[in-house]
Design a protein around this motif. Structure first.
Motif, PDB file in Angstrom:
ATOM      1  N   GLN A  28       1.197   3.695   8.716  1.00 35.04           N
ATOM      2  CA  GLN A  28       0.922   4.819   7.821  1.00 35.04           C
ATOM      3  C   GLN A  28       2.229   5.168   7.107  1.00 35.04           C
ATOM      4  O   GLN A  28       2.905   6.134   7.434  1.00 35.04           O
ATOM      5  N   TYR A  29       2.558   4.351   6.115  1.00 31.10           N
ATOM      6  CA  TYR A  29       3.892   4.401   5.541  1.00 31.10           C
ATOM      7  C   TYR A  29       4.140   5.628   4.668  1.00 31.10           C
ATOM      8  O   TYR A  29       5.267   6.140   4.626  1.00 31.10           O
ATOM      9  N   ASN A  30       3.136   6.097   3.971  1.00 27.54           N
ATOM     10  CA  ASN A  30       3.343   7.289   3.145  1.00 27.54           C
ATOM     11  C   ASN A  30       3.635   8.534   3.992  1.00 27.54           C
ATOM     12  O   ASN A  30       4.597   9.262   3.712  1.00 27.54           O
ATOM     13  N   GLY A  36       0.789  -1.219   0.000  1.00 27.03           N
ATOM     14  CA  GLY A  36       0.000   0.000   0.000  1.00 27.03           C
ATOM     15  C   GLY A  36       0.824   1.272   0.000  1.00 27.03           C
ATOM     16  O   GLY A  36       0.255   2.368  -0.085  1.00 27.03           O
ATOM     17  N   GLN A  37       2.139   1.153   0.078  1.00 20.73           N
ATOM     18  CA  GLN A  37       3.016   2.331   0.113  1.00 20.73           C
ATOM     19  C   GLN A  37       3.312   2.797  -1.301  1.00 20.73           C
ATOM     20  O   GLN A  37       3.667   1.996  -2.180  1.00 20.73           O
ATOM     21  N   THR A  38       3.201   4.094  -1.536  1.00 21.45           N
ATOM     22  CA  THR A  38       3.484   4.664  -2.858  1.00 21.45           C
ATOM     23  C   THR A  38       4.616   5.686  -2.825  1.00 21.45           C
ATOM     24  O   THR A  38       5.138   6.058  -3.881  1.00 21.45           O
ATOM     25  N   ILE A  39       4.956   6.177  -1.644  1.00 23.91           N
ATOM     26  CA  ILE A  39       6.064   7.128  -1.492  1.00 23.91           C
ATOM     27  C   ILE A  39       7.248   6.389  -0.872  1.00 23.91           C
ATOM     28  O   ILE A  39       7.118   5.812   0.216  1.00 23.91           O
ATOM     29  N   ALA A  40       8.356   6.385  -1.560  1.00 24.20           N
ATOM     30  CA  ALA A  40       9.520   5.609  -1.123  1.00 24.20           C
ATOM     31  C   ALA A  40      10.252   6.307   0.016  1.00 24.20           C
ATOM     32  O   ALA A  40      10.379   7.534   0.040  1.00 24.20           O
ATOM     33  N   PHE A  41      10.703   5.504   0.972  1.00 25.41           N
ATOM     34  CA  PHE A  41      11.614   6.011   1.983  1.00 25.41           C
ATOM     35  C   PHE A  41      12.970   6.282   1.321  1.00 25.41           C
ATOM     36  O   PHE A  41      13.273   5.767   0.246  1.00 25.41           O
ATOM     37  N   ILE A  42      13.791   7.083   1.991  1.00 29.59           N
ATOM     38  CA  ILE A  42      15.151   7.301   1.494  1.00 29.59           C
ATOM     39  C   ILE A  42      15.869   5.976   1.381  1.00 29.59           C
ATOM     40  O   ILE A  42      16.595   5.712   0.404  1.00 29.59           O
ATOM     41  N   SER A  43      15.667   5.119   2.373  1.00 33.86           N
ATOM     42  CA  SER A  43      16.335   3.813   2.386  1.00 33.86           C
ATOM     43  C   SER A  43      15.874   2.925   1.245  1.00 33.86           C
ATOM     44  O   SER A  43      16.648   2.106   0.744  1.00 33.86           O
ATOM     45  N   HIS A  44      14.625   3.052   0.819  1.00 32.81           N
ATOM     46  CA  HIS A  44      14.134   2.255  -0.308  1.00 32.81           C
ATOM     47  C   HIS A  44      14.837   2.653  -1.600  1.00 32.81           C
ATOM     48  O   HIS A  44      15.236   1.799  -2.386  1.00 32.81           O
ATOM     49  N   VAL A  45      14.985   3.952  -1.792  1.00 32.20           N
ATOM     50  CA  VAL A  45      15.708   4.424  -2.971  1.00 32.20           C
ATOM     51  C   VAL A  45      17.179   4.030  -2.869  1.00 32.20           C
ATOM     52  O   VAL A  45      17.809   3.633  -3.860  1.00 32.20           O
ATOM     53  N   GLY A  46      17.724   4.116  -1.639  1.00 31.85           N
ATOM     54  CA  GLY A  46      19.125   3.773  -1.427  1.00 31.85           C
ATOM     55  C   GLY A  46      19.424   2.306  -1.570  1.00 31.85           C
ATOM     56  O   GLY A  46      20.601   1.911  -1.619  1.00 31.85           O
ATOM     57  N   ALA A  47      18.401   1.457  -1.645  1.00 35.08           N
ATOM     58  CA  ALA A  47      18.607   0.017  -1.843  1.00 35.08           C
ATOM     59  C   ALA A  47      18.529  -0.377  -3.307  1.00 35.08           C
ATOM     60  O   ALA A  47      18.780  -1.539  -3.648  1.00 35.08           O
ATOM     61  N   SER A  48      18.193   0.562  -4.183  1.00 37.75           N
ATOM     62  CA  SER A  48      18.118   0.259  -5.619  1.00 37.75           C
ATOM     63  C   SER A  48      19.515   0.169  -6.211  1.00 37.75           C
ATOM     64  O   SER A  48      20.494   0.625  -5.626  1.00 37.75           O
TER      65      SER A  48
END
Length: 288
Positions: free
Chosen positions: A193-195, A42-54
């Motif tokens: 509430q991840y977003n 259900g999350q649509t806005i990435a955390f910094i860490s999510h982008v940093g794991a790409s």
């Protein structure tokens, strides 16, 4: 207006961290704001860490964080050295020195936490990543508390130097805002509430930049104290205590008073740290 000096360290650190964040956020948006498989349902806005794991974000995250943190830790070490050399106002008691050292130690711990969380990304090492995130946030908040306490004490003993008071309030504001945001981040994550949590995380990271840049004003007086003749003379609490005792004895005996207690005889401005009068230093204030 000012030559390149120690203020460059926090300025460079903040700019590198800002560039890292903008590069990661811009790259994520440019790629179509993808929803990574390691994001929560259900999350649509990435955390910094999510982008940093790409695959493209991790090298940028590691390089930017490591560079910014090394420069910022050097800022703490430089501040301690400049006070020791009289390029900045000397510490009045050993308590300020202890606070400064503690602030440097916890800043180093926080820096290590940030660098390690970029290496142990949330995709492959989620438990380690979350632990290092807590180390990073806690390390820098505790470091800010220690350095805020140091500047509060310096502002009491050297209230003629307004730059100390300004730095104190800036850092105190950072502590209050970051603690409030950290609490909000934890609550939103706990409620899944991840977003909103992702937005708060980006705000926390951006607020950290302003904390880094607040050290620029701390180093500005050092641009005027390169020569030994322009440096701050050492002042010790023991000197002022001796002067006060001598003054008291003279008052009791109605005799002359001779004191070598701590004072400032240099009337030249050190940045915005301007002594009040020739040969006079304001006494400690209890209302800083």
């Amino acid at each position: 207006m000012y030559g390149i000096s120690y203020w460059f360290l926090p300025a460079f650190s903040g700019c590198v961290w800002l560039g890292t964040l903008l590069g990661m956020l811009g790259g994520w948006v440019a790629n179509g704001s993808p929803i990574y498989p390691w994001m929560d349902q259900g999350q649509t806005i990435a955390f910094i860490s999510h982008v940093g794991a790409s695959y493209w974000g991790k090298p940028l995250f590691i390089a930017g964080s490591a560079t910014a943190q090394v420069a910022f830790v050097l800022s703490f070490i430089s501040e301690r050295w400049l006070r020791h050399k009289g390029r900045l106002t000397h510490n009045y008691t050993t308590a300020e020195k202890a606070l400064s050292i503690c602030a440097s130690i916890f800043a180093l711990i926080g820096a290590c936490g940030l660098i390690l969380l970029t290496i142990f990304d949330t995709r492959r090492y989620p438990p380690v990543h979350e632990a290092m995130l807590a180390v990073f946030i806690a390390g820098y908040i505790i470091s800010a508390i220690f350095i805020c306490a140091e500047y509060q004490r310096l502002g009491i003993f050297f209230r003629e130097y307004r730059i100390l008071r300004a730095s104190f309030w800036i850092k105190l504001t950072f502590i209050i805002v970051e603690i409030a945001l950290a609490i909000a981040f934890g609550v939103t994550q706990y409620k899944s509430q991840y977003n909103p949590a992702a937005v708060i995380e980006w705000i926390i990271a951006l607020m950290y930049i302003f904390y880094t840049w607040s050290f620029i004003i701390d180093f500005l007086p050092a641009t005027r104290t390169k020569h030994k003749d322009h440096r701050f003379p050492p002042v010790r609490a023991a000197d002022d205590e001796m002067a006060m005792n001598t003054q008291h004895q003279g008052s009791m005996t109605n005799g002359p008073v001779y004191s070598s207690g701590g004072h400032y005889g240099d009337t030249e401005s050190h940045g915005s740290q301007q002594p009040m009068q020739h040969g006079e230093r304001a006494g400690p204030s209890q209302n800083f």
